[in-house]
Write a protein that holds these residues in place. Structure first.
Motif, PDB file in Angstrom:
ATOM      1  N   SER A   1       4.418  12.549   3.969  1.00 27.89           N
ATOM      2  CA  SER A   1       2.800  12.651   4.292  1.00 27.89           C
ATOM      3  C   SER A   1       1.597  12.404   3.008  1.00 27.89           C
ATOM      4  O   SER A   1       0.217  11.797   2.680  1.00 27.89           O
ATOM      5  CB  SER A   1       2.356  13.574   4.902  1.00 27.89           C
ATOM      6  OG  SER A   1       2.022  14.568   4.077  1.00 27.89           O
TER       7      SER A   1
ATOM      8  N   SER B   1       0.652  -1.303   0.053  1.00 29.07           N
ATOM      9  CA  SER B   1      -0.456   0.054   0.106  1.00 29.07           C
ATOM     10  C   SER B   1       0.904   0.976   0.027  1.00 29.07           C
ATOM     11  O   SER B   1       2.152   1.106   0.499  1.00 29.07           O
ATOM     12  CB  SER B   1      -0.608  -0.146   1.234  1.00 29.07           C
ATOM     13  OG  SER B   1       0.179   0.554   2.430  1.00 29.07           O
TER      14      SER B   1
ATOM     15  N   GLY C   1       1.053   3.826   2.122  1.00 31.86           N
ATOM     16  CA  GLY C   1       1.391   3.749   3.499  1.00 31.86           C
ATOM     17  C   GLY C   1       2.996   2.955   4.177  1.00 31.86           C
ATOM     18  O   GLY C   1       3.887   3.334   4.791  1.00 31.86           O
TER      19      GLY C   1
ATOM     20  N   LEU D   1      -1.617  10.171   1.473  1.00 27.22           N
ATOM     21  CA  LEU D   1      -1.487   8.784   2.871  1.00 27.22           C
ATOM     22  C   LEU D   1      -2.639   9.402   3.942  1.00 27.22           C
ATOM     23  O   LEU D   1      -2.909  10.718   4.075  1.00 27.22           O
ATOM     24  CB  LEU D   1      -0.231   8.760   3.733  1.00 27.22           C
ATOM     25  CG  LEU D   1       0.727   8.577   2.865  1.00 27.22           C
ATOM     26  CD1 LEU D   1       1.716   7.626   4.358  1.00 27.22           C
ATOM     27  CD2 LEU D   1       0.273   7.040   2.029  1.00 27.22           C
ATOM     28  N   ALA D   2      -3.452   8.128   4.092  1.00 30.93           N
ATOM     29  CA  ALA D   2      -4.961   8.584   4.729  1.00 30.93           C
ATOM     30  C   ALA D   2      -3.859   9.013   6.442  1.00 30.93           C
ATOM     31  O   ALA D   2      -2.829   8.561   6.962  1.00 30.93           O
ATOM     32  CB  ALA D   2      -5.656   7.056   5.340  1.00 30.93           C
ATOM     33  N   PRO D   3      -4.848   9.852   7.058  1.00 31.28           N
ATOM     34  CA  PRO D   3      -4.523  10.204   8.457  1.00 31.28           C
ATOM     35  C   PRO D   3      -4.186   9.468   8.957  1.00 31.28           C
ATOM     36  O   PRO D   3      -3.080  10.080  10.112  1.00 31.28           O
ATOM     37  CB  PRO D   3      -5.974  11.066   8.740  1.00 31.28           C
ATOM     38  CG  PRO D   3      -6.885  10.993   7.672  1.00 31.28           C
ATOM     39  CD  PRO D   3      -6.781  10.526   6.782  1.00 31.28           C
ATOM     40  N   LEU D   4      -4.588   8.206   9.426  1.00 31.47           N
ATOM     41  CA  LEU D   4      -3.865   7.866  10.679  1.00 31.47           C
ATOM     42  C   LEU D   4      -2.657   7.428   9.911  1.00 31.47           C
ATOM     43  O   LEU D   4      -1.738   6.934  11.430  1.00 31.47           O
ATOM     44  CB  LEU D   4      -4.706   6.229  10.909  1.00 31.47           C
ATOM     45  CG  LEU D   4      -4.652   5.665  11.726  1.00 31.47           C
ATOM     46  CD1 LEU D   4      -4.672   6.092  13.005  1.00 31.47           C
ATOM     47  CD2 LEU D   4      -5.398   4.058  10.898  1.00 31.47           C
TER      48      LEU D   4
END
Length: 245
Positions: A169, A143, A145, A172-175
Motif C-alpha cells: 500500500s 501509475s 497503483g 498509494l491512494a486509499p481507493l
C-alpha cells in the motif's frame, strides 16, 4: 521442530540477521500456515522488510532456522528458494520499467511450464483489468497503483504456494489500496493462496489477515488474530490512532 512448526508452510525459529555488526532481527519466531493470510506490522525501520528478505535468502540468517514446506531453506541461495514455490512482490515494486506490462508478466512466468501461461495471464488480467488495458505499455509509464498491480501480477505468474507482499500500500491512494487488498483477499478465498504480508498500514493489514505479528526493533512483541490485535490498546495507540478507520 515443534508440531506447530511442522504443520506450518513457513516456519521461522530464533532467526537473527545482521548487517555487518549491526543486528537487525533478534530471535524472531513466526509461522504461516497453509491457506492463511498473515501480516507483520511495525514502525518504519522495525525490521519487517529485513525478515522478508531473510526468508528469501538475502541476507541469510546468521542464527536460527527457516523451514518452508518441510524443507530447511535457511542457507539456500535465493534462486533455489524461489524455485520451491515462493514469490515476492518487493517493496518499491521493482518492475522492469523499459519492458511492457506483458513482458513483465512473461518474466514472472520463467520458472513454470509454458503451457500454463495463457490461463495464468487471463487470471491476472481478470484480477487486475487495468493490466489488460495497458498490456503494450511500458511499465515505467504506469501509475504507482498500476505498477503495484503489475508487481503482484508478475509474482502470481510463477504459480506460488506462498506469496510475499512487502508494503503493497506504500504511497498509494486509499481507493487503490482497497483494490489491491481486495484482490489479495479474493486470491486467498478462491485459490487458497497463502500470503505473508508486511505492512505499515496496520488497520487495513489486520482487517485482511487471519493472524498478525507486531515487530519492534527486530523482535516480535505481540501476536494474535487480526481481530484481536485490532482491539489491543497498545496496537491502537502505536499504529492506529489518527490512521484510517
Amino acid at each position: 521442530m515443534s508440531s506447530q512448526a511442522q504443520d506450518a508452510l513457513l516456519s521461522v525459529r530464533g532467526v537473527e540477521t545482521y548487517y555487518g555488526k549491526i543486528i537487525a532481527l533478534r530471535g524472531v519466531d513466526m509461522d504461516v500456515h497453509r491457506g492463511e493470510i498473515v501480516t507483520l506490522i511495525g514502525a518504519n525501520g522495525a525490521g519487517k522488510s529485513t525478515l522478508m528478505m531473510t526468508i528469501c535468502g538475502t541476507p541469510q540468517a546468521r542464527r536460527g532456522s527457516i523451514h518452508y514446506d518441510g524443507q530447511d531453506i535457511t542457507t539456500m541461495p535465493t534462486h533455489e528458494i524461489m524455485r520451491r514455490g515462493i514469490a515476492q512482490s518487493p517493496e518499491g515494486r521493482r518492475i522492469f520499467p523499459r519492458m511492457t506490462v506483458l513482458e513483465n508478466l512473461q518474466m514472472g512466468a520463467q520458472l513454470v511450464d509454458p503451457r500454463h501461461f495463457r490461463d495464468d495471464l487471463d487470471k491476472v488480467y481478470a484480477l487486475f483489468p487495468r493490466l489488460r488495458e495497458r498490456a503494450a505499455q511500458r511499465g515505467g509509464t504506469l501509475s504507482g497503483g498500476e505498477q503495484q498491480m503489475l508487481a503482484i501480477g508478475r509474482a502470481l505468474m510463477s504459480r506460488p504456494k506462498l506469496l510475499l507482499l512487502d508494503e503493497p500500500s506504500l504511497g498509494l491512494a486509499p481507493l487503490i489500496v482497497k483494490q489491491i487488498f481486495g484482490a489479495v483477499l479474493e486470491l486467498n478465498r478462491t485459490e487458497g493462496l497463502t500470503v505473508f504480508l508486511v505492512e505499515q498500514n496496520a488497520f487495513h493489514a489486520l482487517k485482511l489477515a487471519h493472524r498478525g505479528y507486531v515487530m519492534v526493533n527486530g523482535r516480535i512483541t505481540m501476536s494474535g488474530t487480526g481481530a484481536e490485535l485490532l482491539k489491543r490498546d497498545e496496537v491502537r495507540a502505536a499504529y492506529l490512532e489518527g490512521g484510517v478507520h
